[in-house]
Design a protein around this motif. Structure first.
Motif, PDB file in Angstrom:
ATOM      1  N   LEU A  80       0.827  -1.212   0.000  1.00  0.00           N
ATOM      2  CA  LEU A  80       0.000   0.000   0.000  1.00  0.00           C
ATOM      3  C   LEU A  80       0.863   1.264   0.000  1.00  0.00           C
ATOM      4  O   LEU A  80       0.566   2.238  -0.682  1.00  0.00           O
ATOM      5  N   ARG A  81       1.937   1.225   0.814  1.00  0.00           N
ATOM      6  CA  ARG A  81       2.827   2.388   0.835  1.00  0.00           C
ATOM      7  C   ARG A  81       3.463   2.622  -0.533  1.00  0.00           C
ATOM      8  O   ARG A  81       3.617   3.756  -0.981  1.00  0.00           O
ATOM      9  N   ASP A  82       3.822   1.532  -1.208  1.00  0.00           N
ATOM     10  CA  ASP A  82       4.389   1.674  -2.550  1.00  0.00           C
ATOM     11  C   ASP A  82       3.371   2.301  -3.504  1.00  0.00           C
ATOM     12  O   ASP A  82       3.712   3.152  -4.330  1.00  0.00           O
ATOM     13  N   GLN A  83       2.117   1.860  -3.366  1.00  0.00           N
ATOM     14  CA  GLN A  83       1.082   2.416  -4.245  1.00  0.00           C
ATOM     15  C   GLN A  83       0.869   3.900  -3.963  1.00  0.00           C
ATOM     16  O   GLN A  83       0.746   4.713  -4.884  1.00  0.00           O
ATOM     17  N   VAL A  84       0.800   4.271  -2.685  1.00  0.00           N
ATOM     18  CA  VAL A  84       0.628   5.685  -2.320  1.00  0.00           C
ATOM     19  C   VAL A  84       1.802   6.502  -2.837  1.00  0.00           C
ATOM     20  O   VAL A  84       1.641   7.597  -3.400  1.00  0.00           O
ATOM     21  N   SER A  85       3.008   5.982  -2.661  1.00  0.00           N
ATOM     22  CA  SER A  85       4.191   6.688  -3.152  1.00  0.00           C
ATOM     23  C   SER A  85       4.131   6.848  -4.663  1.00  0.00           C
ATOM     24  O   SER A  85       4.460   7.909  -5.211  1.00  0.00           O
ATOM     25  N   GLY A  86       3.688   5.802  -5.351  1.00  0.00           N
ATOM     26  CA  GLY A  86       3.583   5.899  -6.803  1.00  0.00           C
ATOM     27  C   GLY A  86       2.559   6.935  -7.236  1.00  0.00           C
ATOM     28  O   GLY A  86       2.788   7.698  -8.173  1.00  0.00           O
ATOM     29  N   LEU A  87       1.406   6.976  -6.523  1.00  0.00           N
ATOM     30  CA  LEU A  87       0.390   7.971  -6.859  1.00  0.00           C
ATOM     31  C   LEU A  87       0.897   9.388  -6.614  1.00  0.00           C
ATOM     32  O   LEU A  87       0.619  10.303  -7.394  1.00  0.00           O
ATOM     33  N   ARG A  88       1.636   9.558  -5.512  1.00  0.00           N
ATOM     34  CA  ARG A  88       2.197  10.890  -5.250  1.00  0.00           C
ATOM     35  C   ARG A  88       3.179  11.281  -6.351  1.00  0.00           C
ATOM     36  O   ARG A  88       3.197  12.430  -6.816  1.00  0.00           O
ATOM     37  N   ASN A  89       4.013  10.348  -6.758  1.00  0.00           N
ATOM     38  CA  ASN A  89       4.977  10.649  -7.825  1.00  0.00           C
ATOM     39  C   ASN A  89       4.250  10.982  -9.134  1.00  0.00           C
ATOM     40  O   ASN A  89       4.655  11.887  -9.873  1.00  0.00           O
ATOM     41  N   GLU A  90       3.171  10.230  -9.406  1.00  0.00           N
ATOM     42  CA  GLU A  90       2.403  10.521 -10.612  1.00  0.00           C
ATOM     43  C   GLU A  90       1.778  11.905 -10.540  1.00  0.00           C
ATOM     44  O   GLU A  90       1.717  12.626 -11.530  1.00  0.00           O
ATOM     45  N   ARG A  91       1.278  12.263  -9.353  1.00  0.00           N
ATOM     46  CA  ARG A  91       0.672  13.592  -9.198  1.00  0.00           C
ATOM     47  C   ARG A  91       1.706  14.691  -9.420  1.00  0.00           C
ATOM     48  O   ARG A  91       1.440  15.701 -10.079  1.00  0.00           O
TER      49      ARG A  91
END
Length: 606
Positions: free
Chosen positions: A417-428
């Motif tokens: 989940l943390r990886d997914q959140v980090s990925g979404l932040r990077n995408e944003r």
């Protein structure tokens, strides 16, 4: 200095929305937000508070779920979030016309300085429009002072009032809508009213009027003018910030099919020849050639710089981010996992629902398949029963093993989940960079388009054949009849002229005086419409809106008529134009036409 009111919870957010949408506000309201993942805004709220003083209220909306509460209470397109800012003027007209409260955005801290300056200027502009600078409530804190401009910096003029006493002049207190460096210059002496708290110097009362400033312009002068707005067939040019002159297609280009929106850009500075001066100013861009020498633009204050620069590129329009591009996003931190005490039964694994998975807007939900809890280790049927104490130890050992296995699985899911959140932040972040880059590219394209419009217009001016001087008649009526006949010869093909002749007509005693008095339309255009009425073309044109002039606005009202039986008719000479011009004429019993008057739309007198 304005107090910074912080909005930190749902009730405060909803109260702010209610305040903005109500009718109790007496001053503009500045709302600044904090971007997700940050604790401080990109804008410098301390500087905003110092600059706006008590002319506007200032709210800082912190990051959190209450940003949704604020957005849900606002009209779509009027919200503010994600590090952006917006100034809301007095009233609620901005709910309908979003341009009245433009959204100002920053994608990172490096853009915070620009955001800060935009919000300050918006607040001061709205305060000036509301008359707050002139409010009597500040009379006790004001005094008349004068001094010398020592520098221009941060879009302000710094004035030395003597003995090191300094004041500043923002554009709103000199000439609203014009950059301060185009209004004042170092070394100028200025006088005005000093507001002691903010140290603002209001010099507007010493500014010459447009009529006074334009006295030096004469017929034949080539002068700079700023393009205020453009329509396909006409444009508004400003000789002075307070004087707008309407020019028509024929005064810009010789091609009747040209669209002026392809030749002129709002904000562009053009050169125009003065055809007529006050009170009925007329300008022509067609009569300007490359080798003609032009006068310098006016100075708005004595000793000041020209307020227009013909060599300056037109400003690129500001692109406001669409309200649907970025939503208020608050990403919750994953919960910490606590180990239960050894004697606690192994908890059943909670199911992970799609709603718990972070995702981007529009992304399909990725379901997580629940993993069944581990089954207890089977006990061989032939095993001899263990002593009670030893059985309890074994049971506890199995529970600890199960808990460790569950914790390991949860930690693995938590890491995912943390990886997914980090990925979404990077995408944003990448999305924000892409959007900012696209905005810069759009500004570049707008500037290139404006340059091409200017080049196209100048090319047409260079290639246009020299205009022959029109004939001049001492007799006004004879001159007008000549224009009508010229319009007929120009617009009616030779083959149709025998079947569509120009009939006899009469000119009423008030007609020519009304032609000279009516502003905003050329006499050539009036002659064109008269020709259409005389030849019957006006009856075939929906744009002429030909109809009888009635005695009142009622649908059953009788038409205006004279004792001799003549009936008054009305034809449109302009449409979709403020104060659109109209032609009034009498149709006599014998079928002949008598021209009555040319008027503006609201003038219903025959």
């Amino acid at each position: 200095m304005s107090a910074i009111k912080r909005v930190t919870n749902t009730s405060e957010a909803e109260a702010l929305a209610a305040l903005l949408n109500g009718d109790s506000r007496t001053k503009p309201t500045v709302v600044v937000t904090v971007a997700s993942g940050h604790s401080e805004p990109y804008a410098d709220v301390e500087r905003i508070a110092a600059e706006i003083g008590d002319l506007a209220d200032l709210y800082l909306v912190t990051t959190g779920g209450h940003t949704w509460a604020f957005s849900n209470k606002m009209t779509p397109g009027t919200q503010v979030y994600g590090g952006a800012g917006r100034v809301y003027p007095i009233g609620v007209a901005w709910n309908i016309d979003l341009k009245l409260a433009p959204l100002r955005f920053a994608w990172n801290r490096s853009e915070g300085k620009k955001l800060t300056a935009q919000l300050i200027d918006d607040a001061l502009d709205m305060a000036a429009a509301a008359g707050l600078f002139d409010s009597e409530r500040t009379a006790s804190t004001r005094e008349r002072r004068g001094g010398r401009v020592v520098s221009i910096m941060s879009e302000r003029a710094l004035v030395d009032l003597g003995s090191g006493d300094l004041a500043s002049v923002p554009p709103q207190l000199a000439q609203a809508g014009v950059p301060i460096e185009r209004v004042l210059a170092p070394g100028m002496h200025v006088e005005g009213v000093l507001e002691k708290k903010s140290r603002w110097l209001d010099i507007r009362e010493s500014r010459p009027t447009a009529e006074e400033a334009l006295k030096t312009y004469a017929v034949g002068d080539i002068v700079p003018a700023a393009v205020r707005s453009v329509l396909p067939g006409s444009a508004d040019l400003r000789l002075h910030p307070d004087l707008t002159v309407e020019v028509f297609r024929s005064e810009v280009t010789g091609d009747p099919d040209d669209d002026l929106q392809a030749l002129l850009t709002p904000g562009e500075v053009v050169l125009a020849r003065v055809v007529a001066t006050s009170p009925k100013w007329r300008l022509s861009l067609r009569e300007v050639r490359e080798n003609d020498s032009a006068r310098e633009a006016l100075s708005l204050y004595a000793g000041g710089p020209p307020w227009l620069d013909p060599d300056a590129p037109p400003p690129a329009p500001e692109a406001e981010p669409a309200a649907s591009v970025v939503e208020p996003v608050e990403t919750p931190r994953p919960p910490e996992v606590e180990l239960p005490p050894p004697d606690t039964p192994a908890p059943s694994r909670p199911s992970i629902t799609p709603a718990m998975m972070p995702r981007r807007k529009g992304e399909p939900v990725r379901a997580v398949r629940p993993t069944p809890p581990p089954s207890p280790a089977p006990t061989p049927a032939t095993a001899a029963p263990a002593p009670p104490k030893k059985a309890a130890v074994q049971s506890m050992s199995l529970q600890v093993t199960a808990i460790k296995a569950e914790n390991a699985r949860l930690e693995a899911e938590l890491a995912d989940l943390r990886d997914q959140v980090s990925g979404l932040r990077n995408e944003r972040v990448q999305f924000a960079k892409d959007l900012a880059r696209a905005a810069r590219q759009l500004e570049t394209r707008d500037a290139e388009l404006a340059k091409m419009r200017s080049q196209l217009r100048r090319a047409k001016q260079r290639n246009a054949p020299p205009e022959a001087a029109p004939p001049v008649f001492a007799d006004r009526e004879r001159g007008f009849r000549h224009l009508v006949e010229a319009a007929w010869a120009r617009r009616i093909p030779v083959g149709e002229q025998p079947t569509r002749p120009l009939p006899d007509y009469s000119i009423g005693e008030r007609f020519l005086d009304s032609v000279e008095a009516l502003e905003g339309i050329t006499i050539d255009k009036i002659a064109d419409v008269v020709m259409e009425v005389l030849t019957g073309l006006a009856e075939q044109s929906t744009g002429r809106e030909l109809h009888q002039l009635r005695t009142s606005a009622g649908g059953n009202a009788a038409p205006q008529s004279r004792p001799d039986g003549a009936v008054c008719y009305r034809a449109s000479m302009q449409i979709h134009t403020p104060g659109a011009r109209r032609l009034h004429f009498w149709k006599c019993p014998d079928g002949t036409i008598e021209l009555s008057r040319v008027v503006v739309h609201d003038d219903m007198e025959p």
